[in-house]
Design a protein around this motif. Structure first.
Motif, PDB file in Angstrom:
ATOM      1  N   GLU A  36      -5.025  -9.441  -0.135  1.00  0.00           N
ATOM      2  CA  GLU A  36      -6.390  -8.988  -0.154  1.00  0.00           C
ATOM      3  C   GLU A  36      -6.703  -7.713   0.329  1.00  0.00           C
ATOM      4  O   GLU A  36      -7.702  -7.060   0.454  1.00  0.00           O
ATOM      5  CB  GLU A  36      -7.456 -10.006   0.457  1.00  0.00           C
ATOM      6  CG  GLU A  36      -7.513 -11.314  -0.079  1.00  0.00           C
ATOM      7  CD  GLU A  36      -8.449 -12.295   0.635  1.00  0.00           C
ATOM      8  OE1 GLU A  36      -9.140 -11.614   1.320  1.00  0.00           O
ATOM      9  OE2 GLU A  36      -8.591 -13.548   0.287  1.00  0.00           O
ATOM     10  N   LEU A  37      -5.507  -7.112   0.971  1.00  0.00           N
ATOM     11  CA  LEU A  37      -5.536  -5.719   1.695  1.00  0.00           C
ATOM     12  C   LEU A  37      -5.378  -4.625   0.775  1.00  0.00           C
ATOM     13  O   LEU A  37      -5.049  -4.801  -0.340  1.00  0.00           O
ATOM     14  CB  LEU A  37      -4.382  -5.640   2.837  1.00  0.00           C
ATOM     15  CG  LEU A  37      -4.393  -6.772   3.804  1.00  0.00           C
ATOM     16  CD1 LEU A  37      -3.292  -6.541   4.677  1.00  0.00           C
ATOM     17  CD2 LEU A  37      -5.761  -6.591   4.749  1.00  0.00           C
ATOM     18  N   GLU A  38      -6.085  -3.432   1.152  1.00  0.00           N
ATOM     19  CA  GLU A  38      -6.031  -2.199   0.405  1.00  0.00           C
ATOM     20  C   GLU A  38      -5.351  -1.324   0.760  1.00  0.00           C
ATOM     21  O   GLU A  38      -5.297  -1.212   2.102  1.00  0.00           O
ATOM     22  CB  GLU A  38      -7.499  -1.743  -0.144  1.00  0.00           C
ATOM     23  CG  GLU A  38      -8.080  -2.822  -0.806  1.00  0.00           C
ATOM     24  CD  GLU A  38      -9.767  -2.467  -0.688  1.00  0.00           C
ATOM     25  OE1 GLU A  38     -10.116  -1.453  -0.614  1.00  0.00           O
ATOM     26  OE2 GLU A  38     -10.673  -3.414  -1.489  1.00  0.00           O
ATOM     27  N   GLY A  39      -4.826  -0.486   0.095  1.00  0.00           N
ATOM     28  CA  GLY A  39      -4.168   0.746   0.624  1.00  0.00           C
ATOM     29  C   GLY A  39      -2.837   0.618   1.390  1.00  0.00           C
ATOM     30  O   GLY A  39      -2.426   1.424   2.444  1.00  0.00           O
ATOM     31  N   VAL A  40      -2.041  -0.458   1.009  1.00  0.00           N
ATOM     32  CA  VAL A  40      -0.864  -0.988   1.777  1.00  0.00           C
ATOM     33  C   VAL A  40       0.148   0.001   1.720  1.00  0.00           C
ATOM     34  O   VAL A  40       0.545   0.644   0.625  1.00  0.00           O
ATOM     35  CB  VAL A  40      -0.820  -2.466   1.094  1.00  0.00           C
ATOM     36  CG1 VAL A  40      -1.663  -3.362   1.563  1.00  0.00           C
ATOM     37  CG2 VAL A  40      -0.262  -2.416  -0.071  1.00  0.00           C
ATOM     38  N   ALA A 134      -2.649  -0.619   6.422  1.00  0.00           N
ATOM     39  CA  ALA A 134      -3.317  -1.175   5.322  1.00  0.00           C
ATOM     40  C   ALA A 134      -4.895  -1.330   5.679  1.00  0.00           C
ATOM     41  O   ALA A 134      -5.240  -1.340   7.132  1.00  0.00           O
ATOM     42  CB  ALA A 134      -2.722  -2.663   4.923  1.00  0.00           C
ATOM     43  N   GLU A 135      -5.814  -1.658   4.726  1.00  0.00           N
ATOM     44  CA  GLU A 135      -7.205  -1.788   5.033  1.00  0.00           C
ATOM     45  C   GLU A 135      -7.522  -3.193   4.668  1.00  0.00           C
ATOM     46  O   GLU A 135      -7.170  -3.577   3.448  1.00  0.00           O
ATOM     47  CB  GLU A 135      -8.150  -0.769   4.657  1.00  0.00           C
ATOM     48  CG  GLU A 135      -7.803   0.875   5.398  1.00  0.00           C
ATOM     49  CD  GLU A 135      -8.068   0.768   6.712  1.00  0.00           C
ATOM     50  OE1 GLU A 135      -9.206   0.180   7.229  1.00  0.00           O
ATOM     51  OE2 GLU A 135      -7.492   1.571   7.570  1.00  0.00           O
ATOM     52  N   PRO A 136      -8.396  -3.891   5.360  1.00  0.00           N
ATOM     53  CA  PRO A 136      -8.974  -5.148   4.802  1.00  0.00           C
ATOM     54  C   PRO A 136     -10.005  -4.639   3.681  1.00  0.00           C
ATOM     55  O   PRO A 136     -10.665  -3.620   3.790  1.00  0.00           O
ATOM     56  CB  PRO A 136      -9.610  -5.867   5.760  1.00  0.00           C
ATOM     57  CG  PRO A 136      -9.778  -4.851   6.814  1.00  0.00           C
ATOM     58  CD  PRO A 136      -8.956  -3.863   6.918  1.00  0.00           C
ATOM     59  N   PRO A 137     -10.314  -5.564   2.854  1.00  0.00           N
ATOM     60  CA  PRO A 137     -11.432  -5.135   1.862  1.00  0.00           C
ATOM     61  C   PRO A 137     -12.769  -5.116   2.642  1.00  0.00           C
ATOM     62  O   PRO A 137     -13.082  -5.634   3.685  1.00  0.00           O
ATOM     63  CB  PRO A 137     -11.550  -6.396   0.813  1.00  0.00           C
ATOM     64  CG  PRO A 137     -10.944  -7.606   1.426  1.00  0.00           C
ATOM     65  CD  PRO A 137     -10.091  -6.853   2.671  1.00  0.00           C
TER      66      PRO A 137
END
Length: 142
Positions: A36-40, A134-137
């Motif tokens: 579910e993480l973004e920008g990983v 990484a960033e959470p949604p």
């Protein structure tokens, strides 16, 4: 065993520990599945999408009034916190008998830098802490 956490979370926790000094910080932490993480970054490519990554913290004073009056902890979400961050301004960089325990413990000591945060299990065994870019949604309320 490895513990995964976002770089952003570690940086915020370090700032919180520095602001609390000389008192200890004690913060519950929740995880988000890796999928579910973004920008990983590239470190995440080999992880199972269900691997928990520590992403969110909950301020220890949140909902303190409700807890004091009604005995209900509204500061931690219903899913609970899978880990806990504690700081030891005078050391040691280890889990101590006076720490509130969780399945995974992140412990920081001065100087307040990301390199001085270590991960442990509740028995005090050191674990490998992997920080991910990484960033959470983004969560919204409808």
């Amino acid at each position: 065993m490895a513990v995964y956490a976002t770089e952003g979370l570690i940086e915020v926790l370090i700032e919180f520990a520095e602001d609390r000094e000389p008192q200890e910080a004690n913060v519950p932490i929740a995880a988000t599945p890796a999928g579910e993480l973004e920008g990983v970054d590239g470190h995440l490519s080999g992880l199972d999408p269900e691997t928990p990554v520590l992403t969110h913290f909950y301020l220890p004073d949140a909902a303190g009034s409700v807890n004091a009056v009604f005995g209900m902890d509204l500061g931690t979400p219903s899913g609970g916190a899978q880990a806990r961050f504690v700081s030891h301004p005078t050391g040691p960089q280890a889990v101590t008998k006076t720490d509130d325990l969780a399945g995974i413990m992140l412990v920081a000591v001065p100087p307040w830098e990301t390199e001085t945060v270590a991960a442990f299990d509740r028995s005090g065994n050191r674990l490998n802490l992997v920080q991910l870019d990484a960033e959470p949604p983004v969560e919204t309320i409808d």
